[in-house]
Enzyme design. Structure first.
Site, PDB file in Angstrom:
ATOM      1  CE  LYS A  56      -1.743   1.556   3.944  1.00 32.90           C
ATOM      2  NZ  LYS A  56      -1.453   3.053   4.194  1.00 32.90           N
ATOM      3  CG  ASN A  57       2.157   2.777   3.498  1.00 27.64           C
ATOM      4  OD1 ASN A  57       1.173   3.116   3.198  1.00 27.64           O
ATOM      5  ND2 ASN A  57       2.588   2.647   5.001  1.00 27.64           N
ATOM      6  NE  ARG A  94      -1.631  12.450   7.833  1.00 29.15           N
ATOM      7  CZ  ARG A  94      -1.181  13.609   8.253  1.00 29.15           C
ATOM      8  NH1 ARG A  94      -2.169  14.408   8.589  1.00 29.15           N
ATOM      9  NH2 ARG A  94      -0.015  14.246   7.877  1.00 29.15           N
ATOM     10  CG  ASP A 116      -4.108  10.381  11.512  1.00 25.61           C
ATOM     11  OD1 ASP A 116      -3.664  10.388  12.660  1.00 25.61           O
ATOM     12  OD2 ASP A 116      -3.533  10.130  10.586  1.00 25.61           O
ATOM     13  CG  ASP A 118       3.122   1.224   9.658  1.00 27.72           C
ATOM     14  OD1 ASP A 118       1.966   1.974  10.088  1.00 27.72           O
ATOM     15  OD2 ASP A 118       3.897   1.819   8.752  1.00 27.72           O
TER      16      ASP A 118
HETATM   17  N1  EPU Z   1       6.270  14.454  10.924  1.00 25.55           N
HETATM   18  C1  EPU Z   1       6.203  15.783  11.277  1.00 25.55           C
HETATM   19  N2  EPU Z   1       6.151  16.842  10.216  1.00 25.55           N
HETATM   20  C2  EPU Z   1       6.370  16.373   8.933  1.00 25.55           C
HETATM   21  C3  EPU Z   1       5.935  14.986   8.671  1.00 25.55           C
HETATM   22  C4  EPU Z   1       6.195  14.191   9.670  1.00 25.55           C
HETATM   23  O1  EPU Z   1       6.247  16.264  12.369  1.00 25.55           O
HETATM   24  O2  EPU Z   1       6.116  17.234   8.006  1.00 25.55           O
HETATM   25  C5  EPU Z   1       6.232  13.434  11.821  1.00 25.55           C
HETATM   26  C6  EPU Z   1       4.756  12.888  11.936  1.00 25.55           C
HETATM   27  O3  EPU Z   1       3.965  13.494  12.605  1.00 25.55           O
HETATM   28  C7  EPU Z   1       5.102  11.649  12.821  1.00 25.55           C
HETATM   29  C8  EPU Z   1       6.481  11.120  12.090  1.00 25.55           C
HETATM   30  O4  EPU Z   1       7.072  12.693  11.713  1.00 25.55           O
HETATM   31  O5  EPU Z   1       5.398  11.753  14.099  1.00 25.55           O
HETATM   32  C9  EPU Z   1       6.784  10.322  11.016  1.00 25.55           C
HETATM   33  O6  EPU Z   1       5.894  10.557  10.012  1.00 25.55           O
HETATM   34  P1  EPU Z   1       6.287  10.232   8.385  1.00 25.55           P
HETATM   35  O7  EPU Z   1       6.235  11.530   7.558  1.00 25.55           O
HETATM   36  O8  EPU Z   1       7.454   9.316   8.196  1.00 25.55           O
HETATM   37  O9  EPU Z   1       5.048   9.187   8.246  1.00 25.55           O
HETATM   38  P2  EPU Z   1       4.040   9.430   6.806  1.00 25.55           P
HETATM   39  O10 EPU Z   1       4.637   9.757   5.773  1.00 25.55           O
HETATM   40  O11 EPU Z   1       2.888  10.305   7.295  1.00 25.55           O
HETATM   41  C10 EPU Z   1       4.061   6.851   6.293  1.00 25.55           C
HETATM   42  C11 EPU Z   1       3.045   5.581   6.344  1.00 25.55           C
HETATM   43  C12 EPU Z   1       2.525   5.304   7.560  1.00 25.55           C
HETATM   44  C13 EPU Z   1       3.732   4.840   8.578  1.00 25.55           C
HETATM   45  C14 EPU Z   1       4.723   6.106   8.611  1.00 25.55           C
HETATM   46  C15 EPU Z   1       5.987   5.818   9.346  1.00 25.55           C
HETATM   47  C16 EPU Z   1       2.237   6.081   4.269  1.00 25.55           C
HETATM   48  C17 EPU Z   1       0.984   6.550   3.246  1.00 25.55           C
HETATM   49  N3  EPU Z   1       1.944   6.119   5.192  1.00 25.55           N
HETATM   50  O12 EPU Z   1       3.413   8.002   6.989  1.00 25.55           O
HETATM   51  O13 EPU Z   1       1.935   4.084   7.238  1.00 25.55           O
HETATM   52  O14 EPU Z   1       3.267   4.666   9.903  1.00 25.55           O
HETATM   53  O15 EPU Z   1       5.507   6.391   7.178  1.00 25.55           O
HETATM   54  O16 EPU Z   1       6.783   4.727   8.885  1.00 25.55           O
HETATM   55  O17 EPU Z   1       3.034   5.613   3.555  1.00 25.55           O
HETATM   56  C18 EPU Z   1      -0.248   3.047   7.441  1.00 25.55           C
HETATM   57  O18 EPU Z   1       0.203   2.278   6.517  1.00 25.55           O
HETATM   58  O19 EPU Z   1      -1.277   2.583   8.115  1.00 25.55           O
HETATM   59  C19 EPU Z   1       0.575   4.259   7.934  1.00 25.55           C
HETATM   60  C20 EPU Z   1       0.043   4.867   8.974  1.00 25.55           C
END
Ligand code: EPU
Length: 426
Positions: free
Chosen positions: A30-31, A100, A124, A315
């Site tokens: 998915k990701n 998101r 969320d 995850d």
């Molecule tokens: N963060 C910030 N500022 C930003 C971006 C992130 O503070 O501009 C913080 C977030 O709030 C969090 C941390 O940094 O505390 C990590 O966030 P990250 O950006 O790495 O995660 P993401 O890209 O929003 C993806 C996956 C998530 C997975 C995370 C961590 C997708 C669509 N989502 O999210 O997957 O948990 O990386 O590995 O790729 C899921 O599949 O259910 C899922 C939530």
């Protein structure tokens, strides 16, 4: 196909299951696929993706692309994505709010059209999820942002390669800046990028589109090119297997016992998880075709601390917590990525789990047996972890909110039935 909004069949009912046995196929990640779909916006023409999971987040991303004027055809785990020359560059709130990950269209739209408007995603179930790092990284390439009426508008007359320093290796920020940098002028060096396998998949896909991206030590080096074109491959670009789906089945074997082969799972993508499961007495062997997990008897507890890749993914954590609830001993779980990601623990407590939380720590004291109860899925992984716990609980566990699970799982119930679990959907 999974129906995200169906009011019916929103409950998964799991019964205590005996040892699992057989083979399960692990689908596309998915990701990864969601980001590859966004990357298609970088080049006009026909893109083909293969090994695309039939999950509702992919449906949402299709809707988002279609809302911008892209034509998407979906059949047999393939997506044919026709990207026109002219497009609407706005991602509307009603779609961004539901997923998101939509925010990753920002980088490609800016790179190709010099402008984009994307609704600001809200918080969320994991707590607040800012996008400040995405914006700062894109700003360093020359983008200018303004916000009004809940939307974020971006413009960039020209994007220019530079040193981009991410203070934290955010997956989404890395993807957004990478997809902008591939068409920027000159060289971009992304310091402290996320290094998840899904980032590697995006890099490969972009390079097949004509981008010039490589690793310079642990930094990403991007030499901007003027034009990209759809990746050329008759069968389509094959999305990597989903390591989190694989983790779900590994946990099910850990909790129920038995021996199951996860076809297509890639052990290298989940090395840290495999170490942790081995410590907990799940026996794992792997080869090029997949991963086999075997478990007999009660598991041992272990401490768990989530970290960016190659650390233990956040995850995986819900599955590890489910496993710890019936393991022998005490496990201390520390969540370092999403501080709000402990909500489902209340649901596990309803099933008799002995868990104490303190800030971003949880102390899980293993009990011999969980007891089936009605519980609710609040997000994809927590929901699946409750399903897995239900397979090891006495009696019946009703997991409501199963459509959350459909966002990231294709046929979770039938796949579990296929390896001998007693589970149904109603
Ligand atoms: N963060 C910030 N500022 C930003 C971006 C992130 O503070 O501009 C913080 C977030 O709030 C969090 C941390 O940094 O505390 C990590 O966030 P990250 O950006 O790495 O995660 P993401 O890209 O929003 C993806 C996956 C998530 C997975 C995370 C961590 C997708 C669509 N989502 O999210 O997957 O948990 O990386 O590995 O790729 C899921 O599949 O259910 C899922 C939530």
């Amino acid at each position: 196909m999974n129906e995200p909004d169906s009011g019916e069949l929103d409950t998964i009912v799991a019964q205590r299951s005996s040892a699992l046995d057989g083979e399960v196929h692990i689908g596309g990640a998915k990701n990864s696929v969601l980001k590859l779909m966004a990357a298609c916006l970088l080049a006009e023409g026909r893109h083909v993706l293969a090994n695309v999971p039939d999950i509702s987040d992919v449906t949402l991303m299709c809707e988002l692309l279609e809302a911008m004027g892209v034509t998407v055809t979906r059949a047999d785990h393939r997506l044919v994505i026709d990207v026109p020359e002219e497009m609407d560059t706005a991602a509307p709130y009603h779609l961004v709010e539901r997923m998101r990950a939509s925010i990753v269209v920002l980088g490609p739209l800016l790179a190709r059209f010099g402008k984009a408007r994307v609704a600001l995603p809200g918080g969320d179930d994991f707590g607040p999820r800012p996008i400040d790092m995405h914006l700062r990284a894109l700003e360093s390439l020359g983008a200018v942002f303004s916000t009004a009426h809940g939307d974020i508008s971006a413009t960039a007359e020209v994007l220019t390669g530079t040193d981009v320093v991410l203070e934290y290796p955010s997956v989404g920020a890395t993807e957004n800046v990478l997809m902008a940098a591939v068409r920027a002028k000159g060289r971009t060096l992304i310091h402290n990028p996320a290094r998840e396998p899904e980032i590697g998949d995006l890099v490969n896909f972009l390079n097949q589109m004509g981008a010039q991206v490589g690793w310079a030590g642990d930094r990403l080096a991007v030499d901007g090119v003027e034009r990209l074109a759809p990746a050329r491959s008759t069968d389509g670009y094959r999305v990597i297997p989903d390591r989190i789906e694989a983790a779900t089945f590994l946990a099910a074997v850990g909790m129920c016992g038995g021996s199951v082969f996860l076809r297509d799972a890639v052990a290298d993508h989940m090395a840290m998880l495999i170490r942790k499961l081995t410590e907990m007495d799940v026996h794992i062997v792997s080869d090029a075709a997949g991963v086999r997990a075997t478990a007999t008897g009660r598991l041992s507890s272990a401490d768990v601390s989530t970290l960016p890749y190659p650390g233990l993914a956040t995850d995986y954590k819900p599955f590890l917590v489910s496993m710890l609830t019936t393991a022998s001993g005490v496990g201390i779980v520390t969540e370092n990525i999403f501080t709000g990601r402990f909500r489902y623990i209340d649901e596990l407590r309803r099933m008799g789990a002995d868990i104490r939380t303190e800030g971003h720590h949880a102390v899980v004291r293993g009990t011999e047996r969980l007891s089936g109860a009605p519980v609710r899925a609040h997000d994809i992984r927590a929901g699946a972890a409750l399903v897995v716990a239900g397979l090891a609980a006495e009696g019946e566990t009703e997991v409501a909110g199963a459509t959350h699970i459909d966002r990231g799982y294709e046929d979770l119930v039938s796949k579990l039935v296929g390896i001998g679990a007693t589970i149904t959907r109603r």
